[in-house]
Design an enzyme around this catalytic site. Sequence first.
Site, PDB file in Angstrom:
ATOM      1  N   SER A  14     -23.385  64.535  78.066  1.00 25.84           N
ATOM      2  CA  SER A  14     -24.224  63.656  77.256  1.00 25.84           C
ATOM      3  C   SER A  14     -24.197  62.237  77.825  1.00 25.84           C
ATOM      4  O   SER A  14     -24.076  62.046  79.033  1.00 25.84           O
ATOM      5  CB  SER A  14     -23.754  63.707  75.797  1.00 25.84           C
ATOM      6  OG  SER A  14     -22.379  63.405  75.688  1.00 25.84           O
ATOM      7  N   ASP A 187     -19.414  49.380  73.549  1.00 27.27           N
ATOM      8  CA  ASP A 187     -20.018  49.288  72.218  1.00 27.27           C
ATOM      9  C   ASP A 187     -19.205  50.021  71.154  1.00 27.27           C
ATOM     10  O   ASP A 187     -19.696  50.247  70.060  1.00 27.27           O
ATOM     11  CB  ASP A 187     -21.440  49.853  72.247  1.00 27.27           C
ATOM     12  CG  ASP A 187     -21.483  51.291  72.764  1.00 27.27           C
ATOM     13  OD1 ASP A 187     -20.401  51.875  73.026  1.00 27.27           O
ATOM     14  OD2 ASP A 187     -22.591  51.839  72.912  1.00 27.27           O
ATOM     15  N   HIS A 190     -19.271  54.070  74.134  1.00 26.89           N
ATOM     16  CA  HIS A 190     -19.447  54.316  75.567  1.00 26.89           C
ATOM     17  C   HIS A 190     -18.442  53.511  76.382  1.00 26.89           C
ATOM     18  O   HIS A 190     -17.976  52.461  75.944  1.00 26.89           O
ATOM     19  CB  HIS A 190     -20.888  53.994  75.964  1.00 26.89           C
ATOM     20  CG  HIS A 190     -21.886  54.833  75.240  1.00 26.89           C
ATOM     21  ND1 HIS A 190     -22.604  54.355  74.168  1.00 26.89           N
ATOM     22  CD2 HIS A 190     -22.236  56.123  75.409  1.00 26.89           C
ATOM     23  CE1 HIS A 190     -23.387  55.323  73.701  1.00 26.89           C
ATOM     24  NE2 HIS A 190     -23.173  56.409  74.437  1.00 26.89           N
TER      25      HIS A 190
END
Length: 256
Positions: A14, A187, A190
């Site tokens: 992902s 963040d 990530h």
Amino acid sequence: MVGPQRPQFVLFGSSIVQISYSNGGWGSILSDIYARKADVILRGYYGWNSRRALQVLDQVFPKDAAVQPTLVIVYFGGNDSMGPHSSGLGPHVPLPEYIENMRIIATHLKSLSENIRIIFLSCPPVDEARVCENTSSYFSELVRTNELCRQYSEACIELCKEMNLKVVDLWTALQKREDWLTACFTDGIHLAEAGSKIVVEEIIKILKEAEWTPSLYWKSMPTEFAEDSPYDLVLADGKTTINPSEWTYHREIQWD
């Protein structure tokens, strides 16, 4: 396809895979370490869960491909582990289904070649406070908790033990650093450069210690076009050249 043909290392997953070339990411670091040794191929998809991975598994890894990957590094779990949305939509995948989906991915990859090597990355923790701060009103009921991340990480690790797969325990590895909450993420979810360096360190450790033949540890792999050449840089004696094919001085970290 350009040649000569090198071993292919595929990163499949992902957003932590898709953006692994951003912010000093772990994909870009691996590409640098394996320059002239292997081709690192990115197959990452922002926002995806293990259900969507199954939908494209045969397209990303066709069984009839002329060349199969040498190594596949797989990461799904962060989006699967999000809390369910009241509408039934969204990325959440119940834990038992997540385990089965990852089992299917591993089984498919194993079927591609007798020599394929596989490493799974487990679900890392998140900075819950920053996730809440950064959540836009554009999204609804966005639930990410460390307890859910832990459950999916442990499930991934247990599956890998059962299937005799190599696994990086990202849940534990990131939290070994005391300032992981502030240092490891861009963040809260990530990976920042510091987090990516931990990922690379753990991957390299597996590749160095694995009893795989041939070895996929970068120092054990042949370097492409490594022969001496009269066209290399000339030494001070004006008579001999120096072969630069193994130089790594440009790297901030001399990866072991």
